[in-house]
Scaffold this motif. Structure first.
Motif, mmCIF file in Angstrom:
data_model
loop_
_atom_site.group_PDB
_atom_site.id
_atom_site.type_symbol
_atom_site.label_atom_id
_atom_site.label_comp_id
_atom_site.label_asym_id
_atom_site.label_seq_id
_atom_site.Cartn_x
_atom_site.Cartn_y
_atom_site.Cartn_z
ATOM 1 N N GLU A 146 -9.348 72.029 -27.377
ATOM 2 C CA GLU A 146 -9.321 72.196 -28.915
ATOM 3 C C GLU A 146 -10.488 71.325 -29.592
ATOM 4 O O GLU A 146 -10.317 69.965 -29.239
ATOM 5 N N PHE A 147 -11.232 71.835 -30.331
ATOM 6 C CA PHE A 147 -12.215 71.056 -31.053
ATOM 7 C C PHE A 147 -11.708 70.418 -32.155
ATOM 8 O O PHE A 147 -12.300 70.663 -33.402
ATOM 9 N N ASN A 148 -10.708 69.698 -32.266
ATOM 10 C CA ASN A 148 -10.073 69.090 -33.294
ATOM 11 C C ASN A 148 -10.484 67.579 -33.330
ATOM 12 O O ASN A 148 -11.292 66.968 -32.809
ATOM 13 N N THR A 149 -9.979 66.855 -34.459
ATOM 14 C CA THR A 149 -10.416 65.191 -34.400
ATOM 15 C C THR A 149 -10.148 64.417 -33.287
ATOM 16 O O THR A 149 -10.896 63.749 -32.898
ATOM 17 N N ASP A 150 -9.115 64.704 -32.567
ATOM 18 C CA ASP A 150 -8.453 63.774 -31.288
ATOM 19 C C ASP A 150 -9.808 64.230 -30.188
ATOM 20 O O ASP A 150 -10.286 63.078 -29.683
ATOM 21 N N HIS A 151 -10.296 65.287 -30.450
ATOM 22 C CA HIS A 151 -11.165 65.628 -29.162
ATOM 23 C C HIS A 151 -12.660 65.395 -29.552
ATOM 24 O O HIS A 151 -13.465 64.931 -28.903
ATOM 25 N N ARG A 152 -12.792 65.177 -30.967
ATOM 26 C CA ARG A 152 -14.052 64.734 -31.612
ATOM 27 C C ARG A 152 -14.229 63.276 -31.217
ATOM 28 O O ARG A 152 -15.310 62.823 -30.523
ATOM 29 N N ASN A 153 -13.281 62.483 -31.229
ATOM 30 C CA ASN A 153 -13.074 60.953 -30.632
ATOM 31 C C ASN A 153 -13.474 60.956 -29.216
ATOM 32 O O ASN A 153 -14.210 60.135 -28.883
ATOM 33 N N ARG A 154 -12.844 61.960 -28.513
ATOM 34 C CA ARG A 154 -13.227 61.951 -26.944
ATOM 35 C C ARG A 154 -14.304 62.302 -26.663
ATOM 36 O O ARG A 154 -15.113 61.584 -25.520
ATOM 37 N N PHE A 155 -15.002 63.066 -27.335
ATOM 38 C CA PHE A 155 -16.467 63.335 -26.979
ATOM 39 C C PHE A 155 -17.466 62.617 -27.616
ATOM 40 O O PHE A 155 -18.731 62.830 -27.319
ATOM 41 N N LEU A 157 -18.112 62.417 -30.832
ATOM 42 C CA LEU A 157 -18.931 63.123 -31.711
ATOM 43 C C LEU A 157 -18.461 62.511 -33.090
ATOM 44 O O LEU A 157 -17.485 61.757 -33.370
ATOM 45 N N THR A 158 -19.533 62.391 -34.081
ATOM 46 C CA THR A 158 -19.306 61.942 -35.482
ATOM 47 C C THR A 158 -18.689 62.949 -36.019
ATOM 48 O O THR A 158 -18.892 64.036 -35.646
ATOM 49 N N GLU A 159 -18.173 63.019 -37.295
ATOM 50 C CA GLU A 159 -17.702 63.832 -38.021
ATOM 51 C C GLU A 159 -18.812 64.891 -38.328
ATOM 52 O O GLU A 159 -18.269 66.021 -38.386
ATOM 53 N N THR A 160 -19.789 64.600 -38.948
ATOM 54 C CA THR A 160 -20.919 65.322 -39.217
ATOM 55 C C THR A 160 -21.426 66.366 -37.928
ATOM 56 O O THR A 160 -21.691 67.464 -38.194
ATOM 57 N N GLN A 161 -21.304 65.601 -36.897
ATOM 58 C CA GLN A 161 -22.052 66.463 -35.733
ATOM 59 C C GLN A 161 -20.908 67.419 -35.377
ATOM 60 O O GLN A 161 -21.159 68.553 -35.030
ATOM 61 N N GLN A 162 -19.658 67.207 -35.462
ATOM 62 C CA GLN A 162 -18.434 68.207 -35.267
ATOM 63 C C GLN A 162 -18.493 69.249 -36.189
ATOM 64 O O GLN A 162 -18.553 70.389 -35.902
ATOM 65 N N ARG A 199 -29.222 66.722 -35.556
ATOM 66 C CA ARG A 199 -27.519 66.581 -35.480
ATOM 67 C C ARG A 199 -26.997 67.545 -34.339
ATOM 68 O O ARG A 199 -26.384 67.161 -33.619
ATOM 69 N N LEU A 200 -27.475 68.680 -34.082
ATOM 70 C CA LEU A 200 -27.041 69.639 -32.987
ATOM 71 C C LEU A 200 -27.569 68.914 -31.704
ATOM 72 O O LEU A 200 -26.690 68.997 -30.764
ATOM 73 N N ARG A 201 -28.700 68.598 -31.614
ATOM 74 C CA ARG A 201 -29.110 67.914 -30.252
ATOM 75 C C ARG A 201 -28.439 66.859 -30.003
ATOM 76 O O ARG A 201 -27.899 66.785 -28.709
ATOM 77 N N ARG A 202 -27.904 65.845 -31.091
ATOM 78 C CA ARG A 202 -27.222 64.587 -30.512
ATOM 79 C C ARG A 202 -25.755 65.121 -30.082
ATOM 80 O O ARG A 202 -25.150 64.663 -29.129
ATOM 81 N N ALA A 203 -25.254 66.147 -30.748
ATOM 82 C CA ALA A 203 -23.833 66.622 -30.635
ATOM 83 C C ALA A 203 -23.950 67.289 -29.222
ATOM 84 O O ALA A 203 -22.951 67.044 -28.362
#
Length: 236
Positions: A146-155, A157-162, A199-203
């Motif tokens: 799931e693309f939630n906050t926990d996985h944002r940290n795992r990947f 990703l910054t909040e703006t990238q997610q 932003r998308l490229r970095r994400a």
């Protein structure tokens, strides 16, 4: 809606480059970008690590799944090729186009492809899985993230990238043809076109670096549940 990343495996004989992978048993093909231009065309860019360029190109020439190929770059022991696959490789292409899915990355080794796919929601994952089953494609789901906050940290990703990735998936930016343009997304996020592209490229780079470098797991995928989009906490 939240974005959903799905890790799957597909036999090479049912997808692409079975002959090449069989001839070059010690070679790993890493797809860095895979662009669906229409319902019958998927143009991948593949890095192949080997010092036997002649053997690679001979295998690609004799591979029935390859309509054409072009050497784009050669760096030490790595070669970057743009491949054109034949029309029969349409099962995965068709459903990805219909379900607005995108291939984040793919690796072919031995007789198997390992793919990371991004979908906008759970229904798209279910529809894709059912379509493959009904068409005799062994589309084995190994993990669902799931693309939630926990996985944002795992990947990493910054909040703006997610937020940019989620919005792009929700608005059909990855669909073919696109339902939303980069200018549309940039306007909705309140940023410039250039800032959105960066932003998308970095994400995308973070997803590949943090996720795809790991070996695909074999555990059963978790039960799909509806998550929160978290848009209220992801303002620029």
């Amino acid at each position: 809606m939240t974005g959903t990343i799905v890790e799957v495996t597909i036999p090479a004989e049912q997808f692409a480059l079975e002959h090449t992978l069989g001839e070059l048993e010690t070679v790993t093909l890493e797809i860095k970008q895979m662009v669906a231009t229409n319902r019958d065309s998927l143009m991948p860019f593949a890095w192949i690590e080997t010092d036997e360029r002649t053997a690679i190109e001979e295998a690609l020439t004799n591979d029935e799944s390859v309509a054409d190929f072009q050497l784009i770059a050669e760096l030490d022991t790595e070669c970057l090729y743009q491949l054109e696959w034949v029309a029969r490789i349409d099962h995965l292409i068709r459903i990805l186009v219909e379900e607005n899915g995108t291939v984040l990355a793919a690796t072919g080794q031995d007789d198997t492809w390992h793919l990371r796919l991004l979908f906008a929601d759970h229904d798209a994952v279910r529809n894709t899985t059912e379509y493959c089953e009904n068409n005799g494609l062994d589309f084995t789901v190994n993990n669902i993230l799931e693309f939630n906050t926990d996985h944002r940290n795992r990947f990493d990703l910054t909040e703006t990238q997610q937020r940019a990735l989620q919005l792009a998936a929700e608005r059909g930016y990855y669909s073919v043809p696109r339902d939303s343009t980069a200018d549309d997304l940039a306007e909705e996020l309140g940023i410039t076109h250039q800032a959105l592209s960066e932003r998308l490229r970095r994400a995308h780079g973070n997803l590949v670096d943090q996720v795809f470098v790991e070996s695909t797991g074999t555990r059963e995928p978790p039960e799909l549940t509806t998550g929160e989009s978290g848009e209220d906490t992801m303002a620029e």
